[in-house]
Motif scaffolding. Structure first.
Motif, PDB file in Angstrom:
ATOM      1  N   ALA A 278      31.263  79.465  -3.049  1.00  0.00           N
ATOM      2  CA  ALA A 278      31.859  80.914  -2.802  1.00  0.00           C
ATOM      3  C   ALA A 278      31.223  81.631  -1.856  1.00  0.00           C
ATOM      4  O   ALA A 278      30.085  81.575  -1.611  1.00  0.00           O
ATOM      5  N   VAL A 279      31.855  82.582  -1.098  1.00  0.00           N
ATOM      6  CA  VAL A 279      31.168  83.510  -0.040  1.00  0.00           C
ATOM      7  C   VAL A 279      31.650  84.726  -0.538  1.00  0.00           C
ATOM      8  O   VAL A 279      32.864  85.244  -0.240  1.00  0.00           O
ATOM      9  N   VAL A 280      31.159  85.700  -1.266  1.00  0.00           N
ATOM     10  CA  VAL A 280      31.245  86.899  -1.742  1.00  0.00           C
ATOM     11  C   VAL A 280      31.250  88.012  -1.066  1.00  0.00           C
ATOM     12  O   VAL A 280      29.706  88.362  -0.914  1.00  0.00           O
ATOM     13  N   PRO A 281      31.981  88.858  -0.357  1.00  0.00           N
ATOM     14  CA  PRO A 281      31.536  90.251   0.392  1.00  0.00           C
ATOM     15  C   PRO A 281      30.761  91.207  -0.753  1.00  0.00           C
ATOM     16  O   PRO A 281      31.257  91.277  -1.542  1.00  0.00           O
ATOM     17  N   MET A 282      29.789  91.748   0.021  1.00  0.00           N
ATOM     18  CA  MET A 282      29.031  92.700  -0.554  1.00  0.00           C
ATOM     19  C   MET A 282      28.884  93.797   0.033  1.00  0.00           C
ATOM     20  O   MET A 282      29.216  93.850   1.283  1.00  0.00           O
TER      21      MET A 282
ATOM     22  N   ALA B  89      17.133  97.291  -3.075  1.00  0.00           N
ATOM     23  CA  ALA B  89      17.210  96.509  -4.304  1.00  0.00           C
ATOM     24  C   ALA B  89      17.886  97.129  -5.374  1.00  0.00           C
ATOM     25  O   ALA B  89      18.834  96.596  -6.383  1.00  0.00           O
ATOM     26  N   ALA B  90      17.659  98.771  -5.596  1.00  0.00           N
ATOM     27  CA  ALA B  90      18.466  99.435  -6.544  1.00  0.00           C
ATOM     28  C   ALA B  90      19.890  99.447  -6.467  1.00  0.00           C
ATOM     29  O   ALA B  90      20.850  99.274  -7.231  1.00  0.00           O
ATOM     30  N   ARG B  91      20.403  99.534  -5.135  1.00  0.00           N
ATOM     31  CA  ARG B  91      21.731  99.689  -4.680  1.00  0.00           C
ATOM     32  C   ARG B  91      22.573  98.233  -4.757  1.00  0.00           C
ATOM     33  O   ARG B  91      23.653  98.155  -5.210  1.00  0.00           O
ATOM     34  N   ASN B  92      22.052  97.031  -4.605  1.00  0.00           N
ATOM     35  CA  ASN B  92      22.580  95.743  -4.822  1.00  0.00           C
ATOM     36  C   ASN B  92      22.523  95.074  -5.768  1.00  0.00           C
ATOM     37  O   ASN B  92      22.950  94.053  -5.948  1.00  0.00           O
ATOM     38  N   ALA B  93      21.527  95.238  -6.893  1.00  0.00           N
ATOM     39  CA  ALA B  93      21.436  94.690  -7.978  1.00  0.00           C
ATOM     40  C   ALA B  93      22.717  94.478  -8.762  1.00  0.00           C
ATOM     41  O   ALA B  93      22.858  93.282  -9.273  1.00  0.00           O
ATOM     42  N   ALA B  94      23.359  95.519  -8.816  1.00  0.00           N
ATOM     43  CA  ALA B  94      24.791  95.269  -9.803  1.00  0.00           C
ATOM     44  C   ALA B  94      25.737  94.375  -9.030  1.00  0.00           C
ATOM     45  O   ALA B  94      26.473  93.586  -9.709  1.00  0.00           O
ATOM     46  N   PRO B  95      26.096  94.633  -7.993  1.00  0.00           N
ATOM     47  CA  PRO B  95      27.094  93.686  -7.191  1.00  0.00           C
ATOM     48  C   PRO B  95      26.545  92.315  -7.260  1.00  0.00           C
ATOM     49  O   PRO B  95      27.354  91.246  -7.457  1.00  0.00           O
ATOM     50  N   ILE B  96      25.397  91.904  -7.224  1.00  0.00           N
ATOM     51  CA  ILE B  96      24.799  90.572  -7.193  1.00  0.00           C
ATOM     52  C   ILE B  96      24.926  90.041  -8.547  1.00  0.00           C
ATOM     53  O   ILE B  96      25.134  88.950  -8.641  1.00  0.00           O
ATOM     54  N   LEU B  97      24.361  90.887  -9.419  1.00  0.00           N
ATOM     55  CA  LEU B  97      24.622  90.482 -10.907  1.00  0.00           C
ATOM     56  C   LEU B  97      26.107  89.980 -11.168  1.00  0.00           C
ATOM     57  O   LEU B  97      26.039  88.966 -11.829  1.00  0.00           O
ATOM     58  N   ASP B  98      27.147  90.868 -10.762  1.00  0.00           N
ATOM     59  CA  ASP B  98      28.310  90.178 -11.015  1.00  0.00           C
ATOM     60  C   ASP B  98      28.675  88.898 -10.557  1.00  0.00           C
ATOM     61  O   ASP B  98      29.479  87.966 -11.127  1.00  0.00           O
ATOM     62  N   VAL B  99      27.910  88.566  -9.193  1.00  0.00           N
ATOM     63  CA  VAL B  99      28.155  87.225  -8.997  1.00  0.00           C
ATOM     64  C   VAL B  99      27.349  86.102  -9.586  1.00  0.00           C
ATOM     65  O   VAL B  99      27.850  85.177 -10.206  1.00  0.00           O
TER      66      VAL B  99
ATOM     67  N   HIS C 278      14.832  93.360  -8.903  1.00  0.00           N
ATOM     68  CA  HIS C 278      15.858  92.227  -9.062  1.00  0.00           C
ATOM     69  C   HIS C 278      15.736  91.665 -10.237  1.00  0.00           C
ATOM     70  O   HIS C 278      16.537  91.413 -10.942  1.00  0.00           O
ATOM     71  N   ALA C 279      14.307  91.096 -10.250  1.00  0.00           N
ATOM     72  CA  ALA C 279      13.897  90.249 -11.347  1.00  0.00           C
ATOM     73  C   ALA C 279      14.266  90.761 -12.714  1.00  0.00           C
ATOM     74  O   ALA C 279      14.706  90.365 -13.956  1.00  0.00           O
ATOM     75  N   VAL C 280      13.766  92.048 -12.947  1.00  0.00           N
ATOM     76  CA  VAL C 280      13.795  92.586 -14.064  1.00  0.00           C
ATOM     77  C   VAL C 280      15.312  93.095 -14.440  1.00  0.00           C
ATOM     78  O   VAL C 280      15.748  92.962 -15.686  1.00  0.00           O
ATOM     79  N   HIS C 281      16.026  93.335 -13.524  1.00  0.00           N
ATOM     80  CA  HIS C 281      17.425  93.850 -13.657  1.00  0.00           C
ATOM     81  C   HIS C 281      18.332  92.621 -14.173  1.00  0.00           C
ATOM     82  O   HIS C 281      18.842  92.473 -15.219  1.00  0.00           O
ATOM     83  N   PHE C 282      17.905  91.486 -13.575  1.00  0.00           N
ATOM     84  CA  PHE C 282      18.626  90.243 -13.849  1.00  0.00           C
ATOM     85  C   PHE C 282      18.142  89.772 -15.165  1.00  0.00           C
ATOM     86  O   PHE C 282      19.213  89.238 -15.976  1.00  0.00           O
ATOM     87  N   ALA C 283      16.962  89.635 -15.344  1.00  0.00           N
ATOM     88  CA  ALA C 283      16.527  89.087 -16.658  1.00  0.00           C
ATOM     89  C   ALA C 283      16.934  90.129 -17.819  1.00  0.00           C
ATOM     90  O   ALA C 283      17.261  89.355 -19.025  1.00  0.00           O
ATOM     91  N   ALA C 284      16.877  91.299 -17.644  1.00  0.00           N
ATOM     92  CA  ALA C 284      17.489  92.011 -18.815  1.00  0.00           C
ATOM     93  C   ALA C 284      19.154  91.901 -19.107  1.00  0.00           C
ATOM     94  O   ALA C 284      19.402  91.887 -20.262  1.00  0.00           O
ATOM     95  N   ALA C 285      19.812  91.501 -18.210  1.00  0.00           N
ATOM     96  CA  ALA C 285      21.296  91.277 -18.270  1.00  0.00           C
ATOM     97  C   ALA C 285      21.445  90.002 -18.643  1.00  0.00           C
ATOM     98  O   ALA C 285      22.859  89.884 -18.985  1.00  0.00           O
ATOM     99  N   LEU C 286      20.724  89.057 -18.437  1.00  0.00           N
ATOM    100  CA  LEU C 286      20.927  87.449 -18.645  1.00  0.00           C
ATOM    101  C   LEU C 286      20.168  87.010 -19.683  1.00  0.00           C
ATOM    102  O   LEU C 286      19.043  86.241 -19.174  1.00  0.00           O
TER     103      LEU C 286
END
Length: 215
Positions: free
Chosen positions: A192-196, A15-25, A46-54
């Protein structure tokens, strides 16, 4: 200072590793404002990361596992974000969803790492639920490993699939084409299908808007 909730806040390295790439999408797929339901929120990282960024998004986490909900609540309290709601007890297979009365139609649904770690019936229920609740023009965003054109996309995914099926025969890496077919039947089109990283994909479906009147 002693933090009494620290022991409740679960952490998942992925969750820590993929939060930033998912947020980009998500920045592209989601509207600037609206309510987003996250299904199978897991630890709550993820919820905290995304809510803080959006900050314009009203983020609604959920999970069917009480231990996960306790972790989400602890992360939420720790973050103190006004746009992050308390977690809901939500199993996609159990109607009605608890989000219905409080929110109504949704700007989007986000579901990370659930489809391969649940029976296929859960994916069917997810699609039916999303079709009934996501507003026209809204998004359904999925993340995880998928087979494409009947084949695994990496040897590591093939090994992961075998491990999942050994743990539970109802689990497994799904064919993206089968997932797309379910989504299409509920009014979504594949956008979209975005490689991660780690051979995963973020898949964005868009809810079709009603056809304009001929009058």
């Amino acid at each position: 200072m002693n933090d009494p909730q620290a022991s409740l806040r679960l952490t998942a390295p992925a969750a820590a590793r993929n939060a930033a790439p998912i947020l980009d999408v998500l920045r592209t797929a989601l509207p600037v404002r609206g309510t987003v339901l996250e299904i199978a929120s897991g630890t709550g990282q993820h919820a905290v990361h995304f809510a803080a960024a959006l900050p314009g998004i009203d983020w609604q986490p959920s999970d069917a596992d009480p231990r996960a909900r306790a972790s989400i609540a602890a992360w939420r309290d720790h973050a103190g974000l006004a746009n992050l709601r308390a977690p809901l007890d939500l199993d996609v297979r159990r109607e009605p969803w608890p989000v219905d009365a409080a929110i109504g139609s949704l700007a989007a649904i986000v579901c990370i790492n659930m489809i391969h770690i649940s029976p296929w019936e859960a994916t069917i229920a997810l699609m039916k639920g999303a079709g009934a609740r996501v507003a026209p023009g809204g998004a359904l965003v999925l993340y995880g490993p998928y087979r494409r054109n009947g084949a695994h996309t990496a040897p590591s995914n093939e090994a992961f699939d075998a491990d999942l099926r050994a743990r539970d025969p109802a689990w497994g890496v799904r064919d993206l084409e089968a997932v797309e077919a379910l989504a299409r039947a509920e009014g979504f089109v594949l956008e979209a299908v975005v490689p991660m990283p780690a051979n995963n994909f973020t898949v964005v479906f868009r809810k079709e808007k009603a056809a304009a009147s001929a009058h």
